[in-house]
Write a protein that holds these residues in place. Structure first.
Motif, PDB file in Angstrom:
ATOM      1  N   GLY A 205       0.794  -1.031   0.000  1.00  0.00           N
ATOM      2  CA  GLY A 205      -0.057   0.121   0.108  1.00  0.00           C
ATOM      3  C   GLY A 205       0.755   1.304  -0.019  1.00  0.00           C
ATOM      4  O   GLY A 205       0.301   2.522  -0.105  1.00  0.00           O
ATOM      5  N   ARG A 212       2.497  11.811  -3.992  1.00  0.00           N
ATOM      6  CA  ARG A 212       2.608  11.044  -2.613  1.00  0.00           C
ATOM      7  C   ARG A 212       3.973  10.942  -2.249  1.00  0.00           C
ATOM      8  O   ARG A 212       5.120  11.058  -3.051  1.00  0.00           O
ATOM      9  N   ASP A 269       1.443   1.597  -6.510  1.00  0.00           N
ATOM     10  CA  ASP A 269       1.175   0.712  -5.642  1.00  0.00           C
ATOM     11  C   ASP A 269       2.637   0.100  -5.274  1.00  0.00           C
ATOM     12  O   ASP A 269       3.079  -0.776  -6.149  1.00  0.00           O
ATOM     13  N   SER A 287       2.696   8.086   5.057  1.00  0.00           N
ATOM     14  CA  SER A 287       2.015   8.360   3.682  1.00  0.00           C
ATOM     15  C   SER A 287       1.382   9.740   3.725  1.00  0.00           C
ATOM     16  O   SER A 287       0.408  10.039   4.273  1.00  0.00           O
ATOM     17  N   LEU A 297       0.641   4.070   7.470  1.00  0.00           N
ATOM     18  CA  LEU A 297       0.418   2.680   7.143  1.00  0.00           C
ATOM     19  C   LEU A 297       1.140   1.714   8.163  1.00  0.00           C
ATOM     20  O   LEU A 297       2.441   1.578   8.064  1.00  0.00           O
ATOM     21  N   ARG A 391      -6.471   1.048   0.973  1.00  0.00           N
ATOM     22  CA  ARG A 391      -6.488   2.584   1.332  1.00  0.00           C
ATOM     23  C   ARG A 391      -7.642   2.900   1.104  1.00  0.00           C
ATOM     24  O   ARG A 391      -8.587   2.829   0.227  1.00  0.00           O
ATOM     25  N   SER A 402      -7.586  10.256   3.531  1.00  0.00           N
ATOM     26  CA  SER A 402      -7.396   8.924   3.525  1.00  0.00           C
ATOM     27  C   SER A 402      -6.789   8.362   4.977  1.00  0.00           C
ATOM     28  O   SER A 402      -6.218   8.921   5.500  1.00  0.00           O
ATOM     29  N   PHE A 404      -5.438   3.895   6.255  1.00  0.00           N
ATOM     30  CA  PHE A 404      -5.170   2.636   5.677  1.00  0.00           C
ATOM     31  C   PHE A 404      -5.781   1.343   6.610  1.00  0.00           C
ATOM     32  O   PHE A 404      -5.670   1.858   7.886  1.00  0.00           O
TER      33      PHE A 404
END
Length: 533
Positions: A205, A212, A269, A287, A297, A391, A402, A404
């Motif tokens: 992930g 990012r 990914d 992240s 994460l 995600r 967002s 995880f």
């Protein structure tokens, strides 16, 4: 008699005494197991590692420490956090690829970053010489078992922390780190449960795609250096990288490593594999996304043929599943959603074929449709170990946020989530294979409030967002302890919603695996007959 004769007589006398004692305490010769089943006892010592929360000046971080009351635990004990050294690995010759070409949160080169960091860390010799540790007062001081303790830290210079607990504070000790960032890259709510050190981690992930910025944080709690390898796997397999090999993490230090410095490939990914050659470390991936905010994460559970990703929020607007198989055999998986009414299969994503050594990402879209659920992955044929994480996005447009949800271990004996707040906490319980009965206890409040508990019955193949017990007269935050009472394995996740600021749907999700606060200790008794065999 000479000295030799006296020595022989003394030896024979001692041997006779030992033999006599051994015969009196020898195991039963009937063939029954005198030792009996191993007893489950509270651990006497544990440690937790909390990564540095943020580099944003706008960051506001809350730390919550909690130890559940455990029957059989020692009467006395203590728990404490101490700051880890920051950026100390360059003193030990680390080759992380981010030392000479330091990068900011947007992944842009900052040529003077290392010099500025050196000044702050005392590497210019002004505060005790190169690499001198900068001890920072811990933001929270753990209290007696049964009551949470909270503290706060502000800004982007809060270090990582190394925690230890013993005696009454050790069994089930939990520390939650929750950060709120109001603006900038990765804005929103970022939450992570501090974790024990280990020697291997999987993070499906992660990403090095445009927009990012992902860092892997490595924390070494020991007095000797740890040597770590970081491997990255994309859609076509392993990414070429040499700077991820043999990274040295200095003793009692923490090191954030920007993933994009380990490979030139830009992958939407990624699966990150961390293997420790010597020593042990704690690891987590931070992240930061320009559009959908940021979160931590956590490491996925160990590779397994069947996986459960519990507690996908019912109001998720998008779910992106990432799966990786570390072995040399392709994996074929059935994808199902354990909903409140039972197992359902997402249309168009009934099965997945995951090629060996390659990371696969699948957009499941608005799969939740207003109902709580857990993703369940099972083999369609032969079982092949895989790792996975999802995600999850809430909100729309500029208000997206967002988080995880990694595949995780079942609750087992007990699991605990700290930093729960009135009206903004959700608890999801899943029983994917068999029905189960579960007890949930809300602790006393950090400022006021009496503990409360409720028992729930889960049907096989379902997930429930349960109505939480809330401490009466609650002031401050509280902890939730989940204890399965009967039935099959139970999986759990806690969702914490952020304060309503504009249209941002801030939230964070933490899965609740077994807290490993109990350990099996076999009954043993003395058998000195081994001395004469």
């Amino acid at each position: 008699m000479n000295r030799t004769t006296l020595s022989l007589i003394a030896g024979a006398t001692a041997l006779a005494a030992v033999t006599g004692f051994a015969s009196l305490s020898a195991p039963d010769a009937s063939g029954t197991d005198a030792a009996g089943a191993a007893a489950r006892l509270p651990v006497e010592r544990t440690s937790l590692l909390c990564p540095a929360p943020s580099t944003s000046d706008l960051a506001e971080t809350t730390y919550t420490s909690f130890t559940p009351v455990t029957k059989g635990a020692e009467a006395k004990g203590a728990a404490a956090l101490r700051s880890a050294r920051a950026d100390a690995s360059d003193d030990e010759g680390a080759e992380a690829g981010a030392e000479d070409d330091a990068s900011d949160e947007n992944g842009e080169s900052t040529g003077d970053a290392k010099d500025e960091t050196d000044e702050k860390d005392g590497k210019d010799g002004k505060d005790g010489g190169k690499g001198a540790a900068q001890e920072v007062k811990p933001p929270v001081e753990p209290e007696a078992p049964g009551k949470p303790a909270t503290g706060t830290a502000s800004g982007g210079e809060t270090p990582a922390f190394i925690g230890t607990a013993d005696g009454s504070h050790a069994s089930g000790w939990t520390v939650q780190q929750t950060t709120e960032v109001t603006a900038g890259n990765g804005r929103g709510m970022l939450g992570v449960a501090c974790t024990p050190a280990d020697t291997e981690f999987w993070f499906p992930g992660a990403s090095t795609a445009s927009g990012r910025t992902d860092y892997v944080h490595l924390t070494n709690p020991d007095d000797s250096a740890a040597v770590v390898d970081i491997e990255l796997y994309g859609k076509d397999g392993a990414l070429e990288s040499t700077v991820g090999e043999g990274i040295t993490v200095a003793p009692n230090s923490s090191e954030p490593i920007l993933l994009s410095t380990l490979s030139e490939a830009r992958e939407a990914d990624l699966t990150v594999h961390i293997g420790v050659r010597s020593g042990r470390v704690g690891a987590a991936v931070q992240s930061l996304d320009e559009t959908t905010g940021g979160d931590w994460l956590a490491a996925a559970g160990d590779p397994a043929g069947s996986l459960v990703l519990p507690g996908i929020p019912e109001d998720a607007t998008a779910v992106h599943l990432v799966v990786f198989t570390p072995g040399g055999i392709d994996a074929d998986l059935k994808v199902r959603l354990a909903s409140p009414s039972g197992m359902i299969t997402p249309a168009g994503h009934e099965t997945l074929h995951v090629k060996a050594g390659m990371t696969m990402g699948v957009d499941l879209g608005d799969v939740m449709r207003g109902e709580a659920g857990s993703l369940v992955l099972t083999p369609t044929g032969s079982s092949v170990p895989v790792v996975a994480a999802a995600r999850v996005v809430r909100g729309k447009g500029e208000g997206q946020e967002s988080a995880f949800v990694p595949a995780t271990r079942p609750v087992g004996k007990r699991a605990t989530a700290a930093d729960n707040r009135a009206k903004v906490t959700r608890l999801s319980l899943a029983a994917p294979t068999e029905g189960a009965k579960v007890k949930v206890t809300a602790s006393a409040g950090s400022d006021a409030g009496a503990a409360a508990s409720r028992t729930y019955t889960l049907k096989a193949g379902t997930t429930q967002n349960v109505e939480l017990p809330v401490p009466e007269g609650l002031e401050g935050s509280y902890a939730l302890t989940v204890e399965p009472l009967s039935g099959g394995p139970v999986y759990a996740a806690r969702t914490l919603l952020g304060p309503e600021k504009g249209d941002v749907a801030a939230f964070t999700v933490q899965t609740l695996p077994d807290d490993r606060g109990m350990v099996a200790v076999p009954h043993a008794e003395q058998d000195l007959s081994v001395l004469v065999r």
